[in-house]
Design an enzyme around this catalytic site. Sequence first.
Site, PDB file in Angstrom:
ATOM      1  N   CYS A 287     -44.734  61.388   9.977  1.00 17.72           N
ATOM      2  CA  CYS A 287     -45.906  61.405   9.161  1.00 17.72           C
ATOM      3  C   CYS A 287     -46.804  60.546   9.924  1.00 17.72           C
ATOM      4  CB  CYS A 287     -45.906  61.143   7.705  1.00 17.72           C
ATOM      5  SG  CYS A 287     -45.102  59.404   7.235  1.00 17.72           S
ATOM      6  N   THR A 288     -48.129  60.275   8.967  1.00 15.82           N
ATOM      7  CA  THR A 288     -49.102  59.269   9.784  1.00 15.82           C
ATOM      8  C   THR A 288     -48.612  57.917  10.064  1.00 15.82           C
ATOM      9  OG1 THR A 288     -50.659  60.687   8.499  1.00 15.82           O
ATOM     10  CG2 THR A 288     -51.337  58.578   9.551  1.00 15.82           C
TER      11      THR A 288
END
Length: 320
Positions: free
Chosen positions: A175-176
């Site tokens: 994810c980020t």
Amino acid sequence: MKPYRVLLYYCYTPIADPEAFREEHHLLCLGLNLLGRIIVAPEGLNGTVSGLTADCEAYMAAVKADPRFEALEFKVEEHEQHAFQKLHVRVKPEIVHSDLPVNPLEQTGVHLDPESFRKLKNDPDVVLVDMRSNYEHSVGKFKGAITFDMENLRELPEHVDEIAHLKDKKVITYCTGGIKCEKASAYLISQGFQNVYQLHGGIIKYGLEAGGEDFDGKCYVFDNRVAVEVNQVNPTVVSTCYRCGKASDRMVNCASPACNNHVAMCEECGWEHQGTCTDACLSDPQLRAYDGTGYYSKKSEGYTPWQGYKSFAGSQATTH
């Protein structure tokens, strides 16, 4: 070197009195002229803030001096100015809203540092799984990664059957910044996946430390930069303009507040359509003025960075 820094971080650690910690932390940010969004919860701390380099250095030192956050890792990016217009420090039930019945402090996927991830990602027995929302991976994702059509992490249980046939593979979630994967990887383990890993520090850390190889497109971020470059090795553009269809990795929020759709839009269409994703949105009477960025800060009457701060002497919210 650019004068500002953007800090992205999280830490799962018990916080016994989140309200008291929130007050203390808000004061710390005020004293260092930081702006951004910070979430405090009984399970830990999550934030993205921006400020001048010296102020960010002082903030990181202050946070790391607290024994509860010794393991916290900051992702640090350079920027020309503040990446936020406001400061919000809030108490919430979770530091990332998931409703998943897991505890990352008890069980989570094996952490892979950026270089280990770079070496392992092309293994034929490896599957990459994106744990971000659909509008995030629409502008950028790892080459060959599996994505879900979901609005938020709460929807993961509705999509896990889509990868049920991969339970015997090495599954690497990403994810980020890494925070969603702490719970997402734990949930996959609870659902019978045998070999679950996660990209520690997320896409941002991978770009900073390992060059971002094979991340196609840009990484969507939740500040006024909207999307940032990651890949310094073999960059490419994967998204197309929502209006005209030509290749574009410029992300905007639709200028219609009733819509606020997150889409890719080329610069020409942005100006031609005043930042709207459809002609119907263009007729919105509350249309926001498009300035070429496609980022709109929420308006608050009488806002100051002190807003929401509670004095230690009382329990009534005050503004200054």
